[in-house]
Design a protein around this motif. Structure first.
Motif, short mmCIF file in Angstrom:
data_model
loop_
_atom_site.label_atom_id
_atom_site.label_comp_id
_atom_site.label_asym_id
_atom_site.label_seq_id
_atom_site.Cartn_x
_atom_site.Cartn_y
_atom_site.Cartn_z
N SER A 54 0.81 -1.22 0.00
CA SER A 54 0.00 0.00 0.00
C SER A 54 0.84 1.27 0.00
CB SER A 54 -0.93 0.00 1.22
OG SER A 54 -0.17 -0.05 2.42
N LEU A 55 2.16 1.13 0.10
CA LEU A 55 3.05 2.28 0.10
C LEU A 55 3.79 2.38 -1.23
CD1 LEU A 55 4.69 2.07 3.65
CD2 LEU A 55 2.66 3.36 2.96
N SER A 56 4.06 3.58 -1.65
CA SER A 56 4.85 3.78 -2.86
C SER A 56 6.27 3.31 -2.63
CB SER A 56 4.85 5.25 -3.27
OG SER A 56 5.56 6.02 -2.30
N VAL A 57 7.04 3.22 -3.71
CA VAL A 57 8.42 2.76 -3.61
C VAL A 57 9.22 3.65 -2.66
CG1 VAL A 57 10.59 2.63 -4.90
CG2 VAL A 57 8.53 1.55 -5.81
N TRP A 58 9.13 4.96 -2.84
CA TRP A 58 9.94 5.84 -1.99
C TRP A 58 9.50 5.76 -0.54
CZ3 TRP A 58 8.73 9.72 1.32
CH2 TRP A 58 7.48 10.36 1.21
N GLU A 59 8.21 5.56 -0.30
CA GLU A 59 7.73 5.43 1.08
C GLU A 59 8.24 4.15 1.72
OE1 GLU A 59 3.47 7.78 1.15
OE2 GLU A 59 3.59 5.88 0.04
N ASN A 60 8.36 3.09 0.92
CA ASN A 60 8.96 1.84 1.42
C ASN A 60 10.41 2.07 1.82
OD1 ASN A 60 7.55 -1.00 1.29
ND2 ASN A 60 6.65 0.20 -0.38
N VAL A 61 11.16 2.74 0.95
CA VAL A 61 12.57 2.98 1.22
C VAL A 61 12.75 3.85 2.46
CG1 VAL A 61 14.69 4.02 0.32
CG2 VAL A 61 13.21 2.68 -1.20
N ALA A 62 11.89 4.84 2.61
CA ALA A 62 12.01 5.81 3.70
C ALA A 62 11.25 5.40 4.95
CB ALA A 62 11.50 7.18 3.23
N PHE A 63 10.71 4.19 4.98
CA PHE A 63 9.86 3.77 6.09
C PHE A 63 10.56 3.92 7.44
CE2 PHE A 63 7.87 0.70 8.95
CZ PHE A 63 6.53 1.01 8.78
N GLY A 64 11.78 3.43 7.53
CA GLY A 64 12.52 3.52 8.79
C GLY A 64 12.85 4.95 9.18
N LEU A 65 13.12 5.78 8.19
CA LEU A 65 13.42 7.19 8.46
C LEU A 65 12.20 7.90 9.05
CD1 LEU A 65 15.35 8.03 5.17
CD2 LEU A 65 16.36 7.72 7.45
N MET A 66 11.04 7.64 8.45
CA MET A 66 9.83 8.35 8.88
C MET A 66 9.24 7.76 10.15
SD MET A 66 7.92 9.44 5.31
CE MET A 66 7.67 7.78 4.69
N LYS A 67 9.26 6.43 10.26
CA LYS A 67 8.65 5.80 11.44
C LYS A 67 9.63 5.70 12.61
CE LYS A 67 4.72 5.10 9.41
NZ LYS A 67 3.51 5.86 9.82
N GLY A 68 10.89 5.37 12.30
CA GLY A 68 11.86 5.20 13.36
C GLY A 68 12.47 6.50 13.85
N GLU A 69 12.74 7.41 12.91
CA GLU A 69 13.39 8.67 13.26
C GLU A 69 12.46 9.87 13.19
OE1 GLU A 69 17.00 9.18 11.07
OE2 GLU A 69 17.62 7.10 11.34
N ARG A 70 11.20 9.62 12.88
CA ARG A 70 10.18 10.68 12.81
C ARG A 70 10.57 11.79 11.82
NH1 ARG A 70 6.01 7.96 14.96
NH2 ARG A 70 6.54 7.10 16.99
N MET A 71 11.23 11.40 10.74
CA MET A 71 11.65 12.38 9.74
C MET A 71 10.46 12.78 8.88
SD MET A 71 14.63 12.01 6.81
CE MET A 71 15.93 11.82 8.05
#
Length: 265
Positions: free
Chosen positions: A104-121
């Motif tokens: 359900s996530l785009s390619v870039w959202e998959n790649v950035a998942f840890g950045l956004m969820k883990g580091e709140r970027m």
């Protein structure tokens, strides 16, 4: 050479000390000992059911061993609190066997998942990083807004690799990285793994049955059999290990000390 690498090697990044794990009456790990050198690529080989995946899950903290120690940078993670274990896991990137991308996530959202969820970027900061990481695995910006279902298996594997390196981890785990790929794409993935490990200066741990991949990505090789490491050494010593189990496995011979696993109907 014994399963613990000699003192002439680089310092240990990961050390496994007498790790055991059973599931009921099934003993999977029976005292696994292995030293994984810092900044090198170690590949764990062994047949199905020998404990490779369970061992990997123990290191990742997905499974709790019954006994033993798992040290990362000299710290026994099995004795650390929850927050400390989370901090240690921040050092780790993982490429899963099936890619494990979120449909359900785009390619870039998959790649950035840890950045956004883990580091709140914020997404506006994470997307350029994701696109840069996609570039490092040979995928252009035009792929970023696609969804995993729109990609080939090889491209999905590259996206998984981009996600694994997005946070520039100190440790990279690869679970059967070339499974399901044709020989050409498998070669591409092997090249990318070597390049990414070199660029990051990371310690890499892979499990695979693919001996072509082993010979391409390994600095060190370790073989596990019946829950214990029975041999480890540099890739250059693999063909002359002198270990009959290793020799049978790497050449795919039916005759040898490893019995064929045949199920009755």
């Amino acid at each position: 050479m014994s399963a613990a690498l000699s003192s002439g090697h680089p310092p240990a990044k990961i050390a496994l000390r007498n790790v055991t794990k059973s599931f009921g009456h099934k003993h999977v790990l029976r005292g696994a000992d292995l030293v994984i050198p810092k900044g090198q690529s170690t590949v764990i080989i062994g047949g199905s059911g020998t404990g490779k995946s369970v061992l990997l899950k123990c290191i990742l903290g997905l499974i709790q061993p019954d006994a033993g120690a798992i040290e990362i940078d000299g710290v026994n993670i099995l004795k650390e609190g929850a927050q400390s274990r989370r901090d240690i896991r921040q050092k780790i990137g993982m490429l899963f066997q099936g890619g494990a991308l979120f449909d359900s996530l785009s390619v870039w959202e998959n790649v950035a998942f840890g950045l956004m969820k883990g580091e709140r970027m914020p997404a506006r900061e994470a997307k350029p990083i994701a696109i840069k990481k996609l570039g490092q695995v040979g995928l252009g910006p035009d792929v970023a807004d696609l969804f995993p279902a729109e990609l080939s298996g090889g491209m999905q594997k590259r996206v998984g690799l981009a996600r694994a390196i997005a946070r520039e981890p100190e440790i990279l785990f690869f679970d059967e990285p070339t499974t399901g790929l044709d020989p050409i794409m498998a070669g591409v993935i092997n090249d990318l793994i070597r390049q990414c490990v070199a660029d990051l200066g990371a310690t890499a741990v892979s499990i695979t049955h693919d001996m072509t991949s082993v010979r391409h990505i390994a600095d060190q090789v370790a073989m596990i059999y019946e829950g214990k490491f029975i041999w480890s050494g540099p890739i250059d010593a693999l063909e002359t290990s002198g270990n009959p189990y290793v020799d049978q496995f790497i050449h795919g011979r039916t005759e040898g000390p490893i019995p064929l696993q045949v199920r009755s109907a």
